[in-house]
Design an enzyme around this catalytic site. Sequence first.
Site, mmCIF file in Angstrom:
data_model
loop_
_atom_site.group_PDB
_atom_site.id
_atom_site.type_symbol
_atom_site.label_atom_id
_atom_site.label_comp_id
_atom_site.label_asym_id
_atom_site.label_seq_id
_atom_site.Cartn_x
_atom_site.Cartn_y
_atom_site.Cartn_z
ATOM 1 N N GLY A 1 0.859 -1.210 -0.003
ATOM 2 C CA GLY A 1 -0.092 0.093 0.044
ATOM 3 C C GLY A 1 0.681 1.114 0.163
ATOM 4 C CG ASP B 1 -7.873 0.680 10.469
ATOM 5 O OD1 ASP B 1 -8.568 1.358 10.913
ATOM 6 O OD2 ASP B 1 -8.388 -0.531 10.125
ATOM 7 C CB SER B 2 -6.059 -1.930 14.538
ATOM 8 O OG SER B 2 -5.134 -2.129 14.135
ATOM 9 C CB THR C 1 0.345 -2.754 10.400
ATOM 10 O OG1 THR C 1 -0.922 -3.500 10.115
ATOM 11 C CG2 THR C 1 1.517 -2.890 9.304
ATOM 12 C CE LYS D 1 -9.789 3.534 7.385
ATOM 13 N NZ LYS D 1 -10.361 2.228 7.340
ATOM 14 C CG ASP E 1 -5.776 -3.620 -1.070
ATOM 15 O OD1 ASP E 1 -5.344 -3.024 -0.303
ATOM 16 O OD2 ASP E 1 -6.188 -4.871 -1.221
ATOM 17 N NE ARG F 1 -2.170 -3.287 -3.808
ATOM 18 C CZ ARG F 1 -2.463 -3.273 -2.774
ATOM 19 N NH1 ARG F 1 -2.190 -2.151 -1.854
ATOM 20 N NH2 ARG F 1 -2.419 -4.448 -2.219
HETATM 21 P P1 IMP Z 1 -3.739 -1.731 11.378
HETATM 22 O O1 IMP Z 1 -2.674 -2.713 11.347
HETATM 23 O O2 IMP Z 1 -5.047 -1.751 11.668
HETATM 24 O O3 IMP Z 1 -3.059 -0.243 11.453
HETATM 25 O O4 IMP Z 1 -4.014 -1.629 9.549
HETATM 26 C C1 IMP Z 1 -2.943 -1.185 8.770
HETATM 27 C C2 IMP Z 1 -3.202 -1.909 7.354
HETATM 28 O O5 IMP Z 1 -4.530 -2.175 7.039
HETATM 29 C C3 IMP Z 1 -2.886 -0.703 6.322
HETATM 30 O O6 IMP Z 1 -1.349 -0.760 5.993
HETATM 31 C C4 IMP Z 1 -3.628 -1.209 5.041
HETATM 32 O O7 IMP Z 1 -2.978 -2.001 4.364
HETATM 33 C C5 IMP Z 1 -4.892 -1.794 5.833
HETATM 34 N N1 IMP Z 1 -6.220 -0.983 5.860
HETATM 35 C C6 IMP Z 1 -6.657 -0.281 7.093
HETATM 36 N N2 IMP Z 1 -7.563 0.646 6.405
HETATM 37 C C7 IMP Z 1 -7.713 0.341 5.136
HETATM 38 C C8 IMP Z 1 -8.566 1.224 4.258
HETATM 39 O O8 IMP Z 1 -9.668 1.615 4.673
HETATM 40 N N3 IMP Z 1 -8.362 0.765 3.014
HETATM 41 C C9 IMP Z 1 -7.392 -0.078 2.526
HETATM 42 N N4 IMP Z 1 -6.592 -0.687 3.520
HETATM 43 C C10 IMP Z 1 -6.779 -0.269 4.863
HETATM 44 MG MG MG Z 2 -0.497 -1.244 4.220
#
Ligand code: IMP
Ligand code: MG
Length: 185
Positions: free
Chosen positions: A46, A106-107, A110, A134, A162, A168
């Site tokens: 991404g 997001d959360s 990652t 987010k 994606d 993308r």
């Molecule tokens: P986290 O581990 O929940 O912070 O998620 C991060 C990963 O989730 C990002 O690197 C994205 O690949 C994917 N992701 C989270 N939200 C979205 C979204 O709205 N669209 C696309 N990919 C997302």
């Molecule tokens: Mg990503």
Amino acid sequence: MQRYHEFLEEVLIPEETLQQRIAELGGEISRDYEGRQLHLICILRGGVVFLADLIRHLTIPNTIDFMAVTSYGVGARQTTGKVRITFDLQQDIFDLDCLLVEDIVDSGYTIATVLEFLRTRHPRSLKVCTLLDKAERREIQVPIDYCGFVIPDKFVFGYGLDLDELYRNLPFIGTVNPERYKPAE
Ligand code: IMP
Ligand code: MG
């Protein structure tokens, strides 16, 4: 493949706005690392489009490397909190000034996992640059040093992000109308 016009709810961040902000971030990063060399670490897949545009606004010497992680299954929209490193860096980061480049936090799982993993290799410094945040979805606190845009809790696509691996390439960030989007069988 479904045409994106069918499920696009709104263009959340148009191309011009993205490009303007990325130029600003490039300037800010260049000032902060003045006199130093920066090693950018992009999380596949991404972050690739963002990285490619961002480095063209850097005025400091820089190198790039890539790593990949998985946290979502195809079709899944919720993070599992389990993040696996699937592709490691090619270059040792010991004693380097590193900047992690991500598409979206997001959360937070990652980035949290990747930071923990990279710190064991003792870079000189390690900061985080994300295009999108987010913020209201955060489950684990992570430091964000550079952020392009804080966005609402909506699933977004385009500009590297994606929908089941597609779209993308779009130059803007759009939100999805879930009732109209049909994942490929
Ligand atoms: P986290 O581990 O929940 O912070 O998620 C991060 C990963 O989730 C990002 O690197 C994205 O690949 C994917 N992701 C989270 N939200 C979205 C979204 O709205 N669209 C696309 N990919 C997302
Ligand atoms: Mg990503």
